[in-house]
Write a protein that holds these residues in place. Structure first.
Motif, PDB file in Angstrom:
ATOM      1  N   ARG A  58      93.045 -68.851  -1.640  1.00  0.00           N
ATOM      2  CA  ARG A  58      92.305 -70.105  -1.757  1.00  0.00           C
ATOM      3  C   ARG A  58      91.663 -70.428  -0.421  1.00  0.00           C
ATOM      4  O   ARG A  58      92.206 -70.114   0.628  1.00  0.00           O
ATOM      5  CB  ARG A  58      93.253 -71.218  -2.176  1.00  0.00           C
ATOM      6  N   ILE A  59      90.499 -71.057  -0.480  1.00  0.00           N
ATOM      7  CA  ILE A  59      89.758 -71.391   0.725  1.00  0.00           C
ATOM      8  C   ILE A  59      89.146 -72.777   0.560  1.00  0.00           C
ATOM      9  O   ILE A  59      88.706 -73.141  -0.529  1.00  0.00           O
ATOM     10  CB  ILE A  59      88.664 -70.331   0.997  1.00  0.00           C
ATOM     11  N   ALA A  60      89.181 -73.548   1.635  1.00  0.00           N
ATOM     12  CA  ALA A  60      88.531 -74.858   1.613  1.00  0.00           C
ATOM     13  C   ALA A  60      87.032 -74.624   1.691  1.00  0.00           C
ATOM     14  O   ALA A  60      86.534 -74.085   2.673  1.00  0.00           O
ATOM     15  CB  ALA A  60      89.005 -75.711   2.782  1.00  0.00           C
ATOM     16  N   GLY A  61      86.337 -74.960   0.634  1.00  0.00           N
ATOM     17  CA  GLY A  61      84.899 -74.758   0.617  1.00  0.00           C
ATOM     18  C   GLY A  61      84.341 -74.971  -0.769  1.00  0.00           C
ATOM     19  O   GLY A  61      85.060 -75.255  -1.720  1.00  0.00           O
ATOM     20  N   SER A  62      83.028 -74.814  -0.865  1.00  0.00           N
ATOM     21  CA  SER A  62      82.326 -75.026  -2.125  1.00  0.00           C
ATOM     22  C   SER A  62      81.949 -73.683  -2.743  1.00  0.00           C
ATOM     23  O   SER A  62      82.379 -72.623  -2.283  1.00  0.00           O
ATOM     24  CB  SER A  62      81.063 -75.857  -1.875  1.00  0.00           C
ATOM     25  N   HIS A  63      81.089 -73.734  -3.752  1.00  0.00           N
ATOM     26  CA  HIS A  63      80.654 -72.530  -4.455  1.00  0.00           C
ATOM     27  C   HIS A  63      79.937 -71.554  -3.522  1.00  0.00           C
ATOM     28  O   HIS A  63      79.999 -70.350  -3.718  1.00  0.00           O
ATOM     29  CB  HIS A  63      79.740 -72.927  -5.622  1.00  0.00           C
ATOM     30  N   SER A  64      79.284 -72.079  -2.499  1.00  0.00           N
ATOM     31  CA  SER A  64      78.552 -71.221  -1.560  1.00  0.00           C
ATOM     32  C   SER A  64      79.357 -70.986  -0.283  1.00  0.00           C
ATOM     33  O   SER A  64      78.816 -70.959   0.821  1.00  0.00           O
ATOM     34  CB  SER A  64      77.189 -71.832  -1.244  1.00  0.00           C
ATOM     35  N   VAL A  65      80.642 -70.786  -0.444  1.00  0.00           N
ATOM     36  CA  VAL A  65      81.544 -70.609   0.693  1.00  0.00           C
ATOM     37  C   VAL A  65      81.152 -69.404   1.547  1.00  0.00           C
ATOM     38  O   VAL A  65      81.349 -69.395   2.752  1.00  0.00           O
ATOM     39  CB  VAL A  65      83.002 -70.522   0.215  1.00  0.00           C
ATOM     40  N   PHE A  66      80.532 -68.406   0.944  1.00  0.00           N
ATOM     41  CA  PHE A  66      80.124 -67.222   1.712  1.00  0.00           C
ATOM     42  C   PHE A  66      79.024 -67.556   2.718  1.00  0.00           C
ATOM     43  O   PHE A  66      78.863 -66.852   3.706  1.00  0.00           O
ATOM     44  CB  PHE A  66      79.674 -66.094   0.780  1.00  0.00           C
ATOM     45  N   ILE A  67      78.299 -68.630   2.485  1.00  0.00           N
ATOM     46  CA  ILE A  67      77.282 -69.076   3.442  1.00  0.00           C
ATOM     47  C   ILE A  67      77.913 -70.024   4.470  1.00  0.00           C
ATOM     48  O   ILE A  67      77.652 -69.919   5.668  1.00  0.00           O
ATOM     49  CB  ILE A  67      76.114 -69.778   2.716  1.00  0.00           C
ATOM     50  N   ALA A  68      78.737 -70.930   4.002  1.00  0.00           N
ATOM     51  CA  ALA A  68      79.328 -71.944   4.881  1.00  0.00           C
ATOM     52  C   ALA A  68      80.443 -71.392   5.760  1.00  0.00           C
ATOM     53  O   ALA A  68      80.648 -71.863   6.878  1.00  0.00           O
ATOM     54  CB  ALA A  68      79.857 -73.112   4.042  1.00  0.00           C
ATOM     55  N   ARG A  69      81.190 -70.403   5.270  1.00  0.00           N
ATOM     56  CA  ARG A  69      82.339 -69.868   6.009  1.00  0.00           C
ATOM     57  C   ARG A  69      82.322 -68.340   6.013  1.00  0.00           C
ATOM     58  O   ARG A  69      83.245 -67.688   5.521  1.00  0.00           O
ATOM     59  CB  ARG A  69      83.635 -70.376   5.376  1.00  0.00           C
ATOM     60  N   PRO A  70      81.257 -67.739   6.557  1.00  0.00           N
ATOM     61  CA  PRO A  70      81.106 -66.280   6.470  1.00  0.00           C
ATOM     62  C   PRO A  70      82.214 -65.496   7.156  1.00  0.00           C
ATOM     63  O   PRO A  70      82.586 -64.416   6.688  1.00  0.00           O
ATOM     64  CB  PRO A  70      79.749 -66.023   7.120  1.00  0.00           C
ATOM     65  N   VAL A  71      82.749 -66.008   8.246  1.00  0.00           N
ATOM     66  CA  VAL A  71      83.803 -65.271   8.960  1.00  0.00           C
ATOM     67  C   VAL A  71      85.060 -65.183   8.101  1.00  0.00           C
ATOM     68  O   VAL A  71      85.671 -64.120   7.977  1.00  0.00           O
ATOM     69  CB  VAL A  71      84.095 -65.922  10.330  1.00  0.00           C
ATOM     70  N   VAL A  72      85.427 -66.286   7.474  1.00  0.00           N
ATOM     71  CA  VAL A  72      86.625 -66.302   6.625  1.00  0.00           C
ATOM     72  C   VAL A  72      86.432 -65.388   5.421  1.00  0.00           C
ATOM     73  O   VAL A  72      87.344 -64.646   5.039  1.00  0.00           O
ATOM     74  CB  VAL A  72      86.952 -67.746   6.178  1.00  0.00           C
ATOM     75  N   VAL A  73      85.243 -65.414   4.834  1.00  0.00           N
ATOM     76  CA  VAL A  73      84.963 -64.548   3.685  1.00  0.00           C
ATOM     77  C   VAL A  73      84.995 -63.079   4.114  1.00  0.00           C
ATOM     78  O   VAL A  73      85.556 -62.238   3.417  1.00  0.00           O
ATOM     79  CB  VAL A  73      83.618 -64.919   3.029  1.00  0.00           C
ATOM     80  N   ALA A  74      84.429 -62.768   5.271  1.00  0.00           N
ATOM     81  CA  ALA A  74      84.461 -61.385   5.776  1.00  0.00           C
ATOM     82  C   ALA A  74      85.900 -60.933   6.015  1.00  0.00           C
ATOM     83  O   ALA A  74      86.256 -59.788   5.697  1.00  0.00           O
ATOM     84  CB  ALA A  74      83.642 -61.273   7.061  1.00  0.00           C
ATOM     85  N   GLN A  75      86.734 -61.821   6.557  1.00  0.00           N
ATOM     86  CA  GLN A  75      88.144 -61.484   6.762  1.00  0.00           C
ATOM     87  C   GLN A  75      88.834 -61.203   5.424  1.00  0.00           C
ATOM     88  O   GLN A  75      89.662 -60.290   5.314  1.00  0.00           O
ATOM     89  CB  GLN A  75      88.857 -62.610   7.509  1.00  0.00           C
ATOM     90  N   PHE A  76      88.487 -61.988   4.407  1.00  0.00           N
ATOM     91  CA  PHE A  76      89.036 -61.781   3.065  1.00  0.00           C
ATOM     92  C   PHE A  76      88.651 -60.393   2.547  1.00  0.00           C
ATOM     93  O   PHE A  76      89.496 -59.648   2.038  1.00  0.00           O
ATOM     94  CB  PHE A  76      88.529 -62.867   2.116  1.00  0.00           C
ATOM     95  N   VAL A  77      87.383 -60.024   2.699  1.00  0.00           N
ATOM     96  CA  VAL A  77      86.910 -58.721   2.238  1.00  0.00           C
ATOM     97  C   VAL A  77      87.619 -57.597   2.988  1.00  0.00           C
ATOM     98  O   VAL A  77      88.070 -56.617   2.373  1.00  0.00           O
ATOM     99  CB  VAL A  77      85.374 -58.611   2.379  1.00  0.00           C
ATOM    100  N   LEU A  78      87.749 -57.731   4.271  1.00  0.00           N
ATOM    101  CA  LEU A  78      88.424 -56.701   5.071  1.00  0.00           C
ATOM    102  C   LEU A  78      89.891 -56.579   4.668  1.00  0.00           C
ATOM    103  O   LEU A  78      90.429 -55.465   4.587  1.00  0.00           O
ATOM    104  CB  LEU A  78      88.289 -56.998   6.555  1.00  0.00           C
ATOM    105  N   ARG A  79      90.525 -57.697   4.397  1.00  0.00           N
ATOM    106  CA  ARG A  79      91.924 -57.679   3.962  1.00  0.00           C
ATOM    107  C   ARG A  79      92.044 -56.958   2.610  1.00  0.00           C
ATOM    108  O   ARG A  79      92.960 -56.164   2.398  1.00  0.00           O
ATOM    109  CB  ARG A  79      92.452 -59.099   3.851  1.00  0.00           C
ATOM    110  N   ALA A  80      91.097 -57.232   1.725  1.00  0.00           N
ATOM    111  CA  ALA A  80      91.110 -56.568   0.416  1.00  0.00           C
ATOM    112  C   ALA A  80      90.893 -55.061   0.572  1.00  0.00           C
ATOM    113  O   ALA A  80      91.518 -54.267  -0.145  1.00  0.00           O
ATOM    114  CB  ALA A  80      90.039 -57.167  -0.481  1.00  0.00           C
ATOM    115  N   LEU A  81      90.035 -54.675   1.476  1.00  0.00           N
ATOM    116  CA  LEU A  81      89.796 -53.246   1.699  1.00  0.00           C
ATOM    117  C   LEU A  81      91.023 -52.527   2.249  1.00  0.00           C
ATOM    118  O   LEU A  81      91.256 -51.359   1.941  1.00  0.00           O
ATOM    119  CB  LEU A  81      88.615 -53.050   2.661  1.00  0.00           C
ATOM    120  N   ASP A  82      91.803 -53.247   3.060  1.00  0.00           N
ATOM    121  CA  ASP A  82      93.031 -52.668   3.611  1.00  0.00           C
ATOM    122  C   ASP A  82      94.107 -52.528   2.538  1.00  0.00           C
ATOM    123  O   ASP A  82      95.041 -51.755   2.707  1.00  0.00           O
ATOM    124  CB  ASP A  82      93.554 -53.503   4.782  1.00  0.00           C
ATOM    125  N   GLY A  83      93.960 -53.303   1.482  1.00  0.00           N
ATOM    126  CA  GLY A  83      94.893 -53.180   0.371  1.00  0.00           C
ATOM    127  C   GLY A  83      95.947 -54.199   0.421  1.00  0.00           C
ATOM    128  O   GLY A  83      96.905 -54.274  -0.152  1.00  0.00           O
TER     129      GLY A  83
END
Length: 65
Positions: free
Chosen positions: A40-65
């Motif tokens: 869960r993340i504090a943000g709106s539907h466009s969280v990838f624009i408003a919080r790109p660093v947090v979203v990128a960290q989420f993607v990297l975490r998912a890639l690590d498994g």
């Protein structure tokens, strides 16, 4: 026989708490149904624009498994 990726690969779901386009409760329901690792993340539907660093960290975490 090939299986669909969503049946065999780990699934991840990033759910913004303040989404007005798709209700967070509906997103949580779908994530639970597909047995996804949910973050869960504090943000709106466009969280990838408003919080790109947090979203990128989420993607990297998912890639690590």
């Amino acid at each position: 026989m090939l299986l669909a990726g969503w049946k065999t690969l780990p699934l991840w779901s990033l759910i913004p708490d303040h989404d007005k386009a798709i209700a967070p409760a509906a997103q949580r329901f779908r994530a639970e149904r597909m047995r996804a690792t949910t973050v869960r993340i504090a943000g709106s539907h466009s969280v990838f624009i408003a919080r790109p660093v947090v979203v990128a960290q989420f993607v990297l975490r998912a890639l690590d498994g």
